[in-house]
Design an enzyme around this catalytic site. Structure first.
Site, PDB file in Angstrom:
ATOM      1  N   GLY A 238       0.826  -1.206   0.000  1.00 43.26           N
ATOM      2  CA  GLY A 238       0.000   0.000   0.000  1.00 43.26           C
ATOM      3  C   GLY A 238       0.855   1.248   0.000  1.00 43.26           C
ATOM      4  O   GLY A 238       0.619   2.192  -0.766  1.00 43.26           O
ATOM      5  N   ASP A 239       1.864   1.285   0.859  1.00 39.98           N
ATOM      6  CA  ASP A 239       2.796   2.407   0.900  1.00 39.98           C
ATOM      7  C   ASP A 239       3.576   2.522  -0.404  1.00 39.98           C
ATOM      8  O   ASP A 239       3.741   3.611  -0.962  1.00 39.98           O
ATOM      9  CB  ASP A 239       3.791   2.230   2.045  1.00 39.98           C
ATOM     10  CG  ASP A 239       3.163   2.436   3.411  1.00 39.98           C
ATOM     11  OD1 ASP A 239       2.039   2.959   3.478  1.00 39.98           O
ATOM     12  OD2 ASP A 239       3.799   2.063   4.408  1.00 39.98           O
ATOM     13  N   LEU A 240       4.082   1.393  -0.865  1.00 39.79           N
ATOM     14  CA  LEU A 240       4.953   1.411  -2.047  1.00 39.79           C
ATOM     15  C   LEU A 240       4.188   1.800  -3.302  1.00 39.79           C
ATOM     16  O   LEU A 240       4.667   2.627  -4.099  1.00 39.79           O
ATOM     17  CB  LEU A 240       5.605   0.039  -2.224  1.00 39.79           C
ATOM     18  CG  LEU A 240       6.499  -0.425  -1.064  1.00 39.79           C
ATOM     19  CD1 LEU A 240       6.946  -1.862  -1.270  1.00 39.79           C
ATOM     20  CD2 LEU A 240       7.709   0.482  -0.904  1.00 39.79           C
TER      21      LEU A 240
ATOM     22  N   SER B 211       3.365   5.470  -3.351  1.00 41.91           N
ATOM     23  CA  SER B 211       4.550   6.264  -3.668  1.00 41.91           C
ATOM     24  C   SER B 211       4.865   6.236  -5.159  1.00 41.91           C
ATOM     25  O   SER B 211       5.266   7.250  -5.733  1.00 41.91           O
ATOM     26  CB  SER B 211       5.759   5.753  -2.873  1.00 41.91           C
ATOM     27  OG  SER B 211       5.707   6.176  -1.525  1.00 41.91           O
TER      28      SER B 211
ATOM     29  N   GLN C 111      -3.828   5.536  -0.811  1.00 42.24           N
ATOM     30  CA  GLN C 111      -3.404   4.142  -0.721  1.00 42.24           C
ATOM     31  C   GLN C 111      -4.523   3.211  -1.168  1.00 42.24           C
ATOM     32  O   GLN C 111      -4.274   2.224  -1.877  1.00 42.24           O
ATOM     33  CB  GLN C 111      -2.997   3.813   0.719  1.00 42.24           C
ATOM     34  CG  GLN C 111      -1.694   4.443   1.162  1.00 42.24           C
ATOM     35  CD  GLN C 111      -1.419   4.164   2.628  1.00 42.24           C
ATOM     36  OE1 GLN C 111      -2.267   4.418   3.491  1.00 42.24           O
ATOM     37  NE2 GLN C 111      -0.256   3.657   2.929  1.00 42.24           N
TER      38      GLN C 111
END
Length: 414
Positions: free
Chosen positions: A185-187, A190, A217
């Site tokens: 989700g973070d990656l 980003s 996200q």
């Protein structure tokens, strides 16, 4: 655009690349945000990481750590903050806010990953910041985005995986769903933020007008669910865990071999025929029960005919032997451990494990997967210490003397 340079006109950490000359204020922490700005830094942008002087990015406390006689530093933090400069700012103090406004007037991009509304409460939202820089690209990464009924909810990576549907699809049919084994989700947020930022920067360069890049996200995860959305909208079919199987092609998944597991994806008639011949049973390619993709995908046939046949073939060989046999003829890859990936000669040839200085040592980390033919990759710089570049950045971008920097530090503004 503003560049940062030393007294000789050359900034020692300035990096070449297509984004050289672009300056970024990175007001983010942990991963969803730092990874986005790291990609921009790897591509040549001058990225200035902004941290609270009393509460630096708590990813600095995440393992693994690298120690020297002088310090112990987080390699996790360094992996997502390499090639950046570091300053400290207390955005709750008026002087800290004033200083950020001065910096914003001389940069191209600001990236933040606060909960929506936080920057506005500080008096530092896009509408305010754009009064001093009409060209500012303001990238905001959050759990649910800046609009919609859930926009103010707190979120972590797992929130994105849960709310975006991916968690419900992962795992095995007879067990509870399983989160994807990384902070996807973070990656993914980003990655989309980096794309959106570069697109908005191009627009700002063309029109002179900046804008907000709003990345969620949940939205990002939703786009990673492959065919699940259209399966539901067309057939009301709800995607569920399938283990290592694929929803509509077979064979395409994990198979055991002599020393582990391989991925094999030879579901087309062409690849199936090559595979049958490779294992000395070409007649299986014309077997009336297995001679078409449709037949091989039929659940009972896949389970009782195709899988046992492949397991019999593969069980006699190691991962390396199977990869050698498959060569460039059929899609077969060893399911590698991280140790095997890091030591993989192909990964080395792609320069995907790079050395980054951490506590005086060179530590291997994942490299930049974007390979540009017009650019030779260069050594990576270390992640900055909190406020390491205060004097230089504030002098160059805000016109503040070292004496004033010292006063602001004493006052708690930086």
């Amino acid at each position: 655009m503003t560049d940062i340079s030393d007294e000789n006109g050359c900034w020692k950490s300035h990096r070449s690349g297509p984004l050289s000359g672009v300056t970024v204020l990175d007001v983010t922490r942990v991963v969803a945000g730092p990874f986005c700005s790291m990609l921009l830094a790897d591509l040549g942008a001058t990225v200035i990481k902004v941290e609270n002087p009393d509460e630096p990015d708590y990813a600095r406390t995440f393992p693994p750590f690298v120690s020297s006689d002088e310090e112990q530093l987080s390699a996790f933090f360094a992996q997502f903050n390499r090639n950046k400069l570091g300053i400290t700012l207390n955005l709750k103090s008026q002087e800290g806010k004033d200083l950020l406004m001065k910096l914003v007037g001389n940069v191209d991009i600001l990236v933040e990953n606060f909960r929506p509304g936080t920057m506005e409460k500080l008096g530092l939202g896009f509408d305010t910041l754009s009064t001093v820089n009409k060209r500012l690209v303001y990238t905001a990464i959050s759990g649910f985005g800046r609009t919609g009924p859930n926009s103010s909810k707190p979120a972590y990576d797992n929130t994105g995986q849960a709310a975006g549907g991916l968690w419900s699809m992962n795992g095995y049919a007879d067990r509870p769903p399983v989160r994807v084994g990384t902070i996807i989700g973070d990656l993914s947020a980003s990655l989309y933020a980096a794309i959106g930022t570069i697109a908005a920067l191009r627009e700002a360069e063309r029109t002179g007008k900046g804008q907000v890049v709003d990345v969620s996200q949940q939205d990002s995860i939703l786009t990673l669910t492959e065919n699940a959305v259209v399966r539901y909208t067309t057939q009301k079919e709800v995607a569920s865990p399938l283990g290592n199987d694929h929803p509509f092609v077979s064979p395409y998944g994990q198979f055991a071999c002599k020393d582990g597991y391989v991925f094999f994806g030879g579901y087309t008639d062409k690849f199936w025929a090559i595979t049958c011949a490779m294992f000395g049973e070409p007649d299986k390619a014309i077997d009336p029960e297995l001679d078409t993709m449709e037949k091989r995908f039929e659940p009972t046939t896949a389970r009782t005919k195709v899988k046992p046949l492949l397991e019999r073939w593969f069980s006699a060989f190691t991962k390396a032997e199977l990869e050698d046999m498959a060569g460039d003829k059929v899609p077969l890859s060893a399911i590698k451990t991280i140790a095997e990936v890091v030591e993989d000669p192909h990964v080395a040839a792609r320069n995907m494990i790079v050395n980054v200085p951490v506590a005086g040592k060179l530590i291997g980390m994942f490299g930049l997967p974007i390979k540009l033919s017009g650019r030779e990759e260069e050594p990576n710089d270390k992640a900055p210490a909190p406020g390491e570049h205060n004097d230089l950045v504030f002098a160059k971008l805000a016109g503040i003397t070292s004496e004033e920097v010292a006063r602001l530090k004493k006052a708690g503004a930086i």
